[in-house]
Design a protein around this motif. Structure first.
Motif, PDB file in Angstrom:
ATOM      1  N   MET A  79       2.055  -9.364   3.967  1.00 17.61           N
ATOM      2  CA  MET A  79       1.842  -8.334   4.986  1.00 17.61           C
ATOM      3  C   MET A  79       0.443  -7.724   4.871  1.00 17.61           C
ATOM      4  O   MET A  79      -0.173  -7.392   5.886  1.00 17.61           O
ATOM      5  CB  MET A  79       2.918  -7.251   4.861  1.00 17.61           C
ATOM      6  CG  MET A  79       2.902  -6.236   5.998  1.00 17.61           C
ATOM      7  SD  MET A  79       3.086  -6.980   7.649  1.00 17.61           S
ATOM      8  CE  MET A  79       4.796  -7.486   7.608  1.00 17.61           C
ATOM      9  N   GLU A  80      -0.069  -7.595   3.660  1.00 20.27           N
ATOM     10  CA  GLU A  80      -1.438  -7.121   3.483  1.00 20.27           C
ATOM     11  C   GLU A  80      -2.418  -8.053   4.196  1.00 20.27           C
ATOM     12  O   GLU A  80      -3.363  -7.597   4.857  1.00 20.27           O
ATOM     13  CB  GLU A  80      -1.785  -7.049   1.989  1.00 20.27           C
ATOM     14  CG  GLU A  80      -1.122  -5.899   1.251  1.00 20.27           C
ATOM     15  CD  GLU A  80      -1.452  -5.899  -0.236  1.00 20.27           C
ATOM     16  OE1 GLU A  80      -1.471  -4.812  -0.834  1.00 20.27           O
ATOM     17  OE2 GLU A  80      -1.698  -6.990  -0.801  1.00 20.27           O
ATOM     18  N   ASP A  81      -2.196  -9.350   4.069  1.00 16.44           N
ATOM     19  CA  ASP A  81      -3.070 -10.329   4.731  1.00 16.44           C
ATOM     20  C   ASP A  81      -2.977 -10.228   6.245  1.00 16.44           C
ATOM     21  O   ASP A  81      -3.994 -10.257   6.952  1.00 16.44           O
ATOM     22  CB  ASP A  81      -2.700 -11.749   4.293  1.00 16.44           C
ATOM     23  CG  ASP A  81      -3.082 -12.053   2.861  1.00 16.44           C
ATOM     24  OD1 ASP A  81      -3.827 -11.241   2.263  1.00 16.44           O
ATOM     25  OD2 ASP A  81      -2.639 -13.080   2.324  1.00 16.44           O
TER      26      ASP A  81
ATOM     27  N   GLU B  16      -3.620  -2.436  -5.645  1.00 20.50           N
ATOM     28  CA  GLU B  16      -4.753  -2.974  -6.401  1.00 20.50           C
ATOM     29  C   GLU B  16      -4.730  -2.374  -7.809  1.00 20.50           C
ATOM     30  O   GLU B  16      -4.025  -1.396  -8.067  1.00 20.50           O
ATOM     31  CB  GLU B  16      -6.062  -2.648  -5.691  1.00 20.50           C
ATOM     32  CG  GLU B  16      -6.173  -3.305  -4.325  1.00 20.50           C
ATOM     33  CD  GLU B  16      -7.530  -3.082  -3.678  1.00 20.50           C
ATOM     34  OE1 GLU B  16      -8.362  -4.000  -3.736  1.00 20.50           O
ATOM     35  OE2 GLU B  16      -7.748  -1.981  -3.130  1.00 20.50           O
ATOM     36  N   ALA B  17      -5.509  -2.968  -8.678  1.00 19.42           N
ATOM     37  CA  ALA B  17      -5.489  -2.546 -10.083  1.00 19.42           C
ATOM     38  C   ALA B  17      -5.870  -1.079 -10.250  1.00 19.42           C
ATOM     39  O   ALA B  17      -5.379  -0.403 -11.156  1.00 19.42           O
ATOM     40  CB  ALA B  17      -6.410  -3.438 -10.904  1.00 19.42           C
ATOM     41  N   HIS B  18      -6.729  -0.564  -9.384  1.00 19.51           N
ATOM     42  CA  HIS B  18      -7.177   0.825  -9.533  1.00 19.51           C
ATOM     43  C   HIS B  18      -6.280   1.821  -8.796  1.00 19.51           C
ATOM     44  O   HIS B  18      -6.335   3.021  -9.070  1.00 19.51           O
ATOM     45  CB  HIS B  18      -8.631   0.977  -9.054  1.00 19.51           C
ATOM     46  CG  HIS B  18      -8.811   0.779  -7.583  1.00 19.51           C
ATOM     47  ND1 HIS B  18      -8.878  -0.479  -7.010  1.00 19.51           N
ATOM     48  CD2 HIS B  18      -8.929   1.672  -6.563  1.00 19.51           C
ATOM     49  CE1 HIS B  18      -9.044  -0.345  -5.704  1.00 19.51           C
ATOM     50  NE2 HIS B  18      -9.064   0.943  -5.405  1.00 19.51           N
ATOM     51  N   THR B  19      -5.453   1.350  -7.855  1.00 17.99           N
ATOM     52  CA  THR B  19      -4.583   2.264  -7.117  1.00 17.99           C
ATOM     53  C   THR B  19      -3.173   2.314  -7.709  1.00 17.99           C
ATOM     54  O   THR B  19      -2.556   3.381  -7.788  1.00 17.99           O
ATOM     55  CB  THR B  19      -4.486   1.856  -5.635  1.00 17.99           C
ATOM     56  OG1 THR B  19      -4.089   0.480  -5.552  1.00 17.99           O
ATOM     57  CG2 THR B  19      -5.818   2.058  -4.936  1.00 17.99           C
TER      58      THR B  19
ATOM     59  N   ALA C 286      -0.100  -4.852 -12.404  1.00 15.98           N
ATOM     60  CA  ALA C 286       0.064  -5.691 -13.591  1.00 15.98           C
ATOM     61  C   ALA C 286       1.447  -6.343 -13.591  1.00 15.98           C
ATOM     62  O   ALA C 286       1.579  -7.535 -13.918  1.00 15.98           O
ATOM     63  CB  ALA C 286      -0.133  -4.864 -14.860  1.00 15.98           C
ATOM     64  N   TRP C 287       2.462  -5.573 -13.218  1.00 15.47           N
ATOM     65  CA  TRP C 287       3.818  -6.134 -13.156  1.00 15.47           C
ATOM     66  C   TRP C 287       3.900  -7.275 -12.152  1.00 15.47           C
ATOM     67  O   TRP C 287       4.513  -8.319 -12.422  1.00 15.47           O
ATOM     68  CB  TRP C 287       4.819  -5.038 -12.795  1.00 15.47           C
ATOM     69  CG  TRP C 287       6.181  -5.596 -12.466  1.00 15.47           C
ATOM     70  CD1 TRP C 287       7.134  -6.002 -13.362  1.00 15.47           C
ATOM     71  CD2 TRP C 287       6.723  -5.839 -11.166  1.00 15.47           C
ATOM     72  NE1 TRP C 287       8.246  -6.487 -12.684  1.00 15.47           N
ATOM     73  CE2 TRP C 287       8.009  -6.396 -11.342  1.00 15.47           C
ATOM     74  CE3 TRP C 287       6.243  -5.642  -9.867  1.00 15.47           C
ATOM     75  CZ2 TRP C 287       8.820  -6.743 -10.260  1.00 15.47           C
ATOM     76  CZ3 TRP C 287       7.050  -5.991  -8.789  1.00 15.47           C
ATOM     77  CH2 TRP C 287       8.318  -6.531  -8.997  1.00 15.47           C
ATOM     78  N   MET C 288       3.283  -7.101 -10.987  1.00 15.35           N
ATOM     79  CA  MET C 288       3.313  -8.144  -9.962  1.00 15.35           C
ATOM     80  C   MET C 288       2.693  -9.437 -10.483  1.00 15.35           C
ATOM     81  O   MET C 288       3.222 -10.530 -10.259  1.00 15.35           O
ATOM     82  CB  MET C 288       2.583  -7.659  -8.702  1.00 15.35           C
ATOM     83  CG  MET C 288       3.330  -6.566  -7.965  1.00 15.35           C
ATOM     84  SD  MET C 288       2.344  -5.734  -6.682  1.00 15.35           S
ATOM     85  CE  MET C 288       2.225  -7.014  -5.444  1.00 15.35           C
ATOM     86  N   GLN C 289       1.580  -9.314 -11.193  1.00 19.33           N
ATOM     87  CA  GLN C 289       0.928 -10.505 -11.748  1.00 19.33           C
ATOM     88  C   GLN C 289       1.803 -11.139 -12.822  1.00 19.33           C
ATOM     89  O   GLN C 289       1.974 -12.369 -12.861  1.00 19.33           O
ATOM     90  CB  GLN C 289      -0.444 -10.136 -12.329  1.00 19.33           C
ATOM     91  CG  GLN C 289      -1.394  -9.452 -11.347  1.00 19.33           C
ATOM     92  CD  GLN C 289      -1.519 -10.199 -10.025  1.00 19.33           C
ATOM     93  OE1 GLN C 289      -1.775 -11.390 -10.001  1.00 19.33           O
ATOM     94  NE2 GLN C 289      -1.333  -9.487  -8.923  1.00 19.33           N
TER      95      GLN C 289
END
Length: 222
Positions: free
Chosen positions: A167-169, A177-180, A186-189
């Motif tokens: 959906m982001e795409d 994102e890593a900063h938000t 990290a969990w998603m990765q």
């Protein structure tokens, strides 16, 4: 238990994949039956889930189990090997809490896939509130919701890891994102790096095309 297992699902449904992941993690053999949704549901699906008339349905020895989180619990209780729940009673309760949270927030998480225009903007805001709750209260410093291994709550929330990026795409936006959302990111990765998950995800390009067409139809009819 050697009774035949069949799973009725739909290729783009995160609810189907919850069950697929659980069956794969347990090392269980099953027959997958693809439904033609939303308008051409099979007679068998309507027979086995006459109340909600939706996927997923797990057929075990001819007996239907419906609703994805109920199916996950059934799989865990029936095949305790390779457990999806921690052995500690408190940790099990926490895992069940986040599994229920995932169910309670279904409309908030997935509303953006089913709406257009202002309704979609509202759905995105609701989804981000849910993600913020998970970020602040769900993971802590753990790799997965249950600790170092993937478990029930991870599977219940696992659709976020792949479907949200689609959906982001489509909308040309970036939310996680890593900063938000550092913990959630990290969990998603980590989740998508688990072999069973990585090998059992719907094709991202097909998903983009499918949901983009769906959203365009919604916009045209609004």
């Amino acid at each position: 238990m050697g009774e035949e297992l069949k799973l009725f699902g739909f290729w783009s449904s995160p609810f189907s994949y919850r069950v697929i992941w659980a069956l794969k993690l347990k090392g269980l053999d099953y027959e997958y039956i693809e439904e033609d949704l939303p308008y051409n549901k099979s007679a068998l699906l309507l027979q086995y889930n006459p109340i909600y008339k939706k996927i997923p349905v797990l057929l075990h020895g001819g007996k239907p189990i419906v609703e994805s989180t109920v199916i996950l619990e059934y799989i865990e209780e029936t095949w305790p090997e390779n457990p999806l729940l921690p052995s500690d009673p408190y940790e099990r309760a926490v895992a069940r809490f986040w599994t229920k949270f995932a169910e309670d927030k279904n409309s908030s998480i997935w509303g953006m896939f089913l709406t257009a225009g202002e309704k979609q903007e509202k759905a995105i805001k609701e989804c981000l509130e849910v993600l913020r709750t998970i970020e602040e209260h769900g993971l802590g410093e753990k790799k997965f919701f249950g600790g170092e291994t993937i478990g029930l709550a991870d599977l219940a929330l696992g659709g976020i890891a792949h479907w949200l990026g689609v959906m982001e795409d489509i909308l040309s936006q970036k939310w996680v994102e890593a900063h938000t959302f550092p913990r959630l990111h990290a969990w998603m990765q980590n989740f998508k790096e688990v072999r069973v998950i990585k090998e059992n995800l719907p094709d991202r390009d097909q998903m983009k095309l499918f949901f983009k067409c769906r959203l365009e139809k919604l916009s045209a009819s609004a």
